[in-house]
Motif scaffolding. Structure first.
Motif, PDB file in Angstrom:
ATOM      1  N   ASP A   1     -31.479  -0.771 -18.298  1.00 38.82           N
ATOM      2  CA  ASP A   1     -32.747  -0.063 -17.873  1.00 38.82           C
ATOM      3  C   ASP A   1     -32.275   0.755 -16.419  1.00 38.82           C
ATOM      4  O   ASP A   1     -31.693   0.238 -15.468  1.00 38.82           O
ATOM      5  CB  ASP A   1     -33.659  -1.476 -17.307  1.00 38.82           C
ATOM      6  CG  ASP A   1     -34.854  -1.140 -16.998  1.00 38.82           C
ATOM      7  OD1 ASP A   1     -35.179   0.015 -16.295  1.00 38.82           O
ATOM      8  OD2 ASP A   1     -35.869  -1.693 -17.619  1.00 38.82           O
TER       9      ASP A   1
ATOM     10  N   THR B   1     -35.586 -11.793 -28.108  1.00 35.05           N
ATOM     11  CA  THR B   1     -35.385 -11.811 -29.543  1.00 35.05           C
ATOM     12  C   THR B   1     -34.024 -12.614 -29.772  1.00 35.05           C
ATOM     13  O   THR B   1     -33.782 -13.379 -30.471  1.00 35.05           O
ATOM     14  CB  THR B   1     -35.497 -10.671 -30.055  1.00 35.05           C
ATOM     15  OG1 THR B   1     -36.748  -9.888 -29.870  1.00 35.05           O
ATOM     16  CG2 THR B   1     -35.238 -10.580 -31.719  1.00 35.05           C
TER      17      THR B   1
ATOM     18  N   ASP C   1     -46.722   2.309 -25.236  1.00 34.46           N
ATOM     19  CA  ASP C   1     -46.269   0.879 -25.926  1.00 34.46           C
ATOM     20  C   ASP C   1     -47.263   0.098 -26.596  1.00 34.46           C
ATOM     21  O   ASP C   1     -48.299   0.047 -25.778  1.00 34.46           O
ATOM     22  CB  ASP C   1     -45.510  -0.137 -24.853  1.00 34.46           C
ATOM     23  CG  ASP C   1     -44.423  -0.741 -25.227  1.00 34.46           C
ATOM     24  OD1 ASP C   1     -44.543  -1.439 -26.209  1.00 34.46           O
ATOM     25  OD2 ASP C   1     -43.391  -1.112 -24.498  1.00 34.46           O
TER      26      ASP C   1
ATOM     27  N   TYR D   1     -30.199  -7.919 -18.894  1.00 36.47           N
ATOM     28  CA  TYR D   1     -29.246  -7.500 -19.889  1.00 36.47           C
ATOM     29  C   TYR D   1     -27.819  -7.834 -19.516  1.00 36.47           C
ATOM     30  O   TYR D   1     -26.804  -8.334 -19.973  1.00 36.47           O
ATOM     31  CB  TYR D   1     -29.457  -6.134 -20.409  1.00 36.47           C
ATOM     32  CG  TYR D   1     -30.649  -5.996 -21.647  1.00 36.47           C
ATOM     33  CD1 TYR D   1     -30.178  -6.456 -22.872  1.00 36.47           C
ATOM     34  CD2 TYR D   1     -31.824  -6.078 -21.074  1.00 36.47           C
ATOM     35  CE1 TYR D   1     -31.179  -6.397 -23.837  1.00 36.47           C
ATOM     36  CE2 TYR D   1     -32.814  -6.077 -22.152  1.00 36.47           C
ATOM     37  CZ  TYR D   1     -32.571  -6.124 -23.359  1.00 36.47           C
ATOM     38  OH  TYR D   1     -33.505  -6.340 -24.132  1.00 36.47           O
TER      39      TYR D   1
ATOM     40  N   ASN E   1     -40.854  -4.984 -18.241  1.00 33.91           N
ATOM     41  CA  ASN E   1     -40.105  -4.922 -19.618  1.00 33.91           C
ATOM     42  C   ASN E   1     -38.817  -4.325 -19.428  1.00 33.91           C
ATOM     43  O   ASN E   1     -38.377  -3.232 -19.110  1.00 33.91           O
ATOM     44  CB  ASN E   1     -40.854  -3.874 -20.502  1.00 33.91           C
ATOM     45  CG  ASN E   1     -40.859  -2.359 -19.553  1.00 33.91           C
ATOM     46  OD1 ASN E   1     -40.837  -2.358 -18.238  1.00 33.91           O
ATOM     47  ND2 ASN E   1     -40.893  -1.580 -20.335  1.00 33.91           N
ATOM     48  N   SER E   2     -37.834  -5.438 -19.293  1.00 32.72           N
ATOM     49  CA  SER E   2     -36.535  -4.961 -19.193  1.00 32.72           C
ATOM     50  C   SER E   2     -35.846  -4.323 -20.501  1.00 32.72           C
ATOM     51  O   SER E   2     -35.667  -5.109 -21.577  1.00 32.72           O
ATOM     52  CB  SER E   2     -35.619  -5.969 -18.439  1.00 32.72           C
ATOM     53  OG  SER E   2     -34.473  -6.152 -19.380  1.00 32.72           O
ATOM     54  N   LYS E   3     -35.455  -3.196 -20.628  1.00 34.53           N
ATOM     55  CA  LYS E   3     -34.677  -2.601 -21.900  1.00 34.53           C
ATOM     56  C   LYS E   3     -33.455  -2.740 -21.515  1.00 34.53           C
ATOM     57  O   LYS E   3     -32.812  -2.934 -20.598  1.00 34.53           O
ATOM     58  CB  LYS E   3     -35.295  -1.209 -22.002  1.00 34.53           C
ATOM     59  CG  LYS E   3     -36.769  -1.037 -22.255  1.00 34.53           C
ATOM     60  CD  LYS E   3     -36.648  -0.256 -23.430  1.00 34.53           C
ATOM     61  CE  LYS E   3     -38.229   0.589 -23.490  1.00 34.53           C
ATOM     62  NZ  LYS E   3     -38.066   2.027 -22.680  1.00 34.53           N
TER      63      LYS E   3
ATOM     64  N   ASP F   1     -38.239 -16.449 -16.284  1.00 29.66           N
ATOM     65  CA  ASP F   1     -38.167 -16.434 -17.779  1.00 29.66           C
ATOM     66  C   ASP F   1     -38.340 -17.576 -18.394  1.00 29.66           C
ATOM     67  O   ASP F   1     -38.411 -18.875 -17.666  1.00 29.66           O
ATOM     68  CB  ASP F   1     -36.581 -15.972 -18.178  1.00 29.66           C
ATOM     69  CG  ASP F   1     -36.517 -15.453 -19.677  1.00 29.66           C
ATOM     70  OD1 ASP F   1     -37.673 -15.169 -20.407  1.00 29.66           O
ATOM     71  OD2 ASP F   1     -35.304 -15.261 -20.097  1.00 29.66           O
TER      72      ASP F   1
ATOM     73  N   GLU G   1     -33.661  -5.300 -29.361  1.00 28.14           N
ATOM     74  CA  GLU G   1     -33.290  -4.736 -28.071  1.00 28.14           C
ATOM     75  C   GLU G   1     -34.125  -5.515 -26.907  1.00 28.14           C
ATOM     76  O   GLU G   1     -34.040  -5.211 -25.697  1.00 28.14           O
ATOM     77  CB  GLU G   1     -33.819  -3.375 -27.961  1.00 28.14           C
ATOM     78  CG  GLU G   1     -35.472  -3.153 -28.281  1.00 28.14           C
ATOM     79  CD  GLU G   1     -35.659  -1.558 -28.077  1.00 28.14           C
ATOM     80  OE1 GLU G   1     -34.880  -1.020 -27.119  1.00 28.14           O
ATOM     81  OE2 GLU G   1     -37.059  -1.309 -28.431  1.00 28.14           O
ATOM     82  N   PHE G   2     -34.838  -6.515 -27.420  1.00 26.80           N
ATOM     83  CA  PHE G   2     -35.486  -7.374 -26.414  1.00 26.80           C
ATOM     84  C   PHE G   2     -34.368  -8.691 -26.268  1.00 26.80           C
ATOM     85  O   PHE G   2     -34.181  -9.357 -27.072  1.00 26.80           O
ATOM     86  CB  PHE G   2     -36.987  -7.818 -26.862  1.00 26.80           C
ATOM     87  CG  PHE G   2     -37.864  -6.629 -26.608  1.00 26.80           C
ATOM     88  CD1 PHE G   2     -37.952  -5.969 -25.311  1.00 26.80           C
ATOM     89  CD2 PHE G   2     -38.457  -6.057 -27.773  1.00 26.80           C
ATOM     90  CE1 PHE G   2     -39.009  -4.731 -25.519  1.00 26.80           C
ATOM     91  CE2 PHE G   2     -39.250  -5.205 -27.749  1.00 26.80           C
ATOM     92  CZ  PHE G   2     -39.497  -4.202 -26.662  1.00 26.80           C
TER      93      PHE G   2
ATOM     94  N   SER H   1     -37.849  -6.833 -32.131  1.00 22.94           N
ATOM     95  CA  SER H   1     -36.589  -5.950 -32.025  1.00 22.94           C
ATOM     96  C   SER H   1     -35.583  -6.710 -31.289  1.00 22.94           C
ATOM     97  O   SER H   1     -35.800  -7.282 -30.315  1.00 22.94           O
ATOM     98  CB  SER H   1     -37.002  -4.695 -31.325  1.00 22.94           C
ATOM     99  OG  SER H   1     -35.848  -3.921 -30.860  1.00 22.94           O
TER     100      SER H   1
ATOM    101  N   GLY I   1     -38.573 -12.111 -17.574  1.00 29.15           N
ATOM    102  CA  GLY I   1     -37.715 -11.907 -18.642  1.00 29.15           C
ATOM    103  C   GLY I   1     -36.246 -12.040 -18.462  1.00 29.15           C
ATOM    104  O   GLY I   1     -35.962 -12.621 -16.984  1.00 29.15           O
TER     105      GLY I   1
END
Lengths: 341, 341
Positions: B134, B198, B72, B154, B129-131, B164, B194-195, B192, B151
DNA sequence: TTGTAAGCGTTATCAG
DNA sequence: CTGATAACGCTTACAA
């Protein structure tokens, strides 16, 4: 609570010891029972208890990492994540885990290391910041516990496995590079002399000047913190001289960024009025204005070789100590030119 | 080989269990024997074997940290060392150790986590890093294993303890700040989608514009990588519009640095021609030219609260899930001014 | 207040 | 090739 080796044994109709052998993939187990045992493990979602395993086998498959003190500014330098990346990769490849240690004082750090080592949480230790007369090093050496140092030891060089750059040569080359551009007045902005890296580079700088029969002026040599406004003070000082340098070697890209700013404020143009070469080749170097000519010291590799060789050290009891030198490379960008008349 | 609890017991003339109680500082041991035992421990240089202890007590006093994949790029952002510093401090205070985990792929990372969790190497896990979707989160939730996320999750927000910033509000404030300067054409350069960060910030941006009855133009919204030339492409694109913005909000100081460079190349002056506000308030922000007005999101505190609260979670079986919001603060520097006519 | 002894879940040594 | 069984070093009832 959790599923143990016994549960697996029961389900597969074998003894626990057999399961253990299957885990270790012992050659003395028939392929057939291996299959059966593996299926049982799968079925039960078995994962070995590492504490039990470590206890019985007297080893951990884990490396300890001593981080710079969290109070340390150096911690904000991208050097750290990069070297960690390398360390992590080297460890992962051999299936070693990583255990972290910090502390706010040297004392706290030493205590944490002792706990980790004597508590047998790790098989070896990686040190990042060797200070003069480092007590952690003395401790590990005394106990004859496997460790490798990233950087250069202050003493007992021959007895300590370490991975480092040839900082002397790197700086010598950089200085020669500037000389070949026609520079005669070259300043040195480095970190504190308590770091070996500074000592080595300073020497490389001096050697290059001497070889070129250029006088070494002490006013041209400034030692500052690696980070922050460090660079700014240093550059003000040095550019205020009667005869200011026409080129500068700077210890770190981050610091060079500060230098660039101050120069801008002083109305000095890079590279027209002043050439700059820095070290580390961080992302920063290509994003600054102008992009910095910088020495890539291969930070990732430093970390990678550290963990890789520590593992060798851990697994072979009589491995000799080694000194690993990682290559460096000058990345030319736009911060250097010929001096003005 | 190493000195064990039995050696201490023998020397102090007590039973091993007594030594164990002394270590735990049990109240049911006479002060006198405590003294005697402690002296024996001292004398022998005793340190408990942590594997044995963990095995017997079924707990480890260690936290696991899942790092962003080493591939990353985000890894090079100074965010990581800072948050680690906070995490480390929170852990240290309660005498918890830190165990690191990485991997080159999501699969590798998940496997490492499983090993760490089921192998009972740690009592809890911190995720960085939560995608979207996840798998590590699903796994931990499924097993009901204590973890906290740095963070915003989702999904299942209410069921996941996380720390956060209020990114929506932060960005709303920033946008309003620019509007109050008189800006009407405000661009958004974010990471992005996907975060979560954002998504939240974009929403804050939109809300502020809506409240001020300013039209939201999709051409003003660009999503790029957080790092590197990301910023550069984005800014070229956006400044090439017929009616380019007079102000920009940027997701990250690092990215803003790239933006500044590109603007410089394009001959656009900051803040005279274009105002900029970015996020994170790294050292970079004060070293750039001009120094960046930036939102300090308290990265250290993010990490500190994460480990602190994870420990609470670990130690109190029925602790409810929490959402911790860390405060932010706009640091005004020199990258903003009124728009030109 | 202290000691005894039974685990904790593996690995390793010996037999067989 | 496989099974008992004894460590590994500590914690924790249960006794005393």
């Amino acid at each position: 609570m959790a599923v143990t080796i016994k549960d697996v044994a029961r389900l597969a109709n074998v003894a626990p010891s057999t399961v253990s052998r299957v885990i270790a993939d012992s050659t003395r187990i028939s392929e057939e029972t291996k299959q059966r045992v593996r299926k049982a493990m799968e079925q039960l979602g078995y994962h070995p208890n590492l504490n039990a395993r470590n206890l019985a086998s007297q080893s951990t498959k884990a490396l300890g990492l001593v981080m710079p003190s969290s109070k340390d500014v150096g911690f904000q330098n991208p050097f750290f994540p990069m070297v960690l990346q390398g360390i992590s990769e080297g460890a992962q490849e051999k299936n070693y885990a990583l255990h972290l240690t910090t502390g706010k004082s040297d004392r706290e750090i030493l205590d944490a290391v002792i706990q980790m080592v004597q508590g047998q949480r790790v098989d070896g230790v990686i040190l990042l910041n060797s200070k003069v007369d480092d007590r952690v090093i003395s401790y590990l050496k005394e106990r004859n516990f496997p460790f490798v140092l990233i950087g250069k030891p202050y003493k007992n060089i021959e007895e300590i496995t370490h991975v480092d750059n040839d900082n002397l040569r790197a700086m010598k080359e950089v200085t020669e590079y500037l000389i070949s551009y026609g520079h005669q007045q070259i300043g040195f902005i480095g970190g504190s002399l308590e770091f070996m890296v500074t000592i080595d580079r300073l020497q490389g700088y001096k050697q290059a000047l001497q070889n070129a029969s250029i006088e070494i002026k002490s006013e041209y040599i400034v030692h500052e913190q690696f980070l922050r406004e460090g660079g700014q003070d240093a550059v003000r000082e040095i550019m205020a001289l009667d005869q200011p340098p026409t080129a500068l070697v700077v210890a770190d890209d981050f610091m060079a960024l500060g230098v660039l700013n101050t120069l801008d404020e002083l109305g000095i143009k890079v590279p027209d009025d002043l050439s700059i070469v820095s070290f580390n080749n961080l992302l920063l170097a290509e994003m600054s204005k102008p992009p910095l000519t910088s020495v890539d010291i291969n930070i990732f590799e430093l970390g990678y070789q550290a963990s890789k060789n520590l593992i060798v050290l851990v697994e072979n009891k009589n491995e000799p100590t080694k000194r690993l030198i990682i290559s460096h490379r000058l990345i030319e960008r736009l911060s250097c030119s010929r001096p003005k008349q």
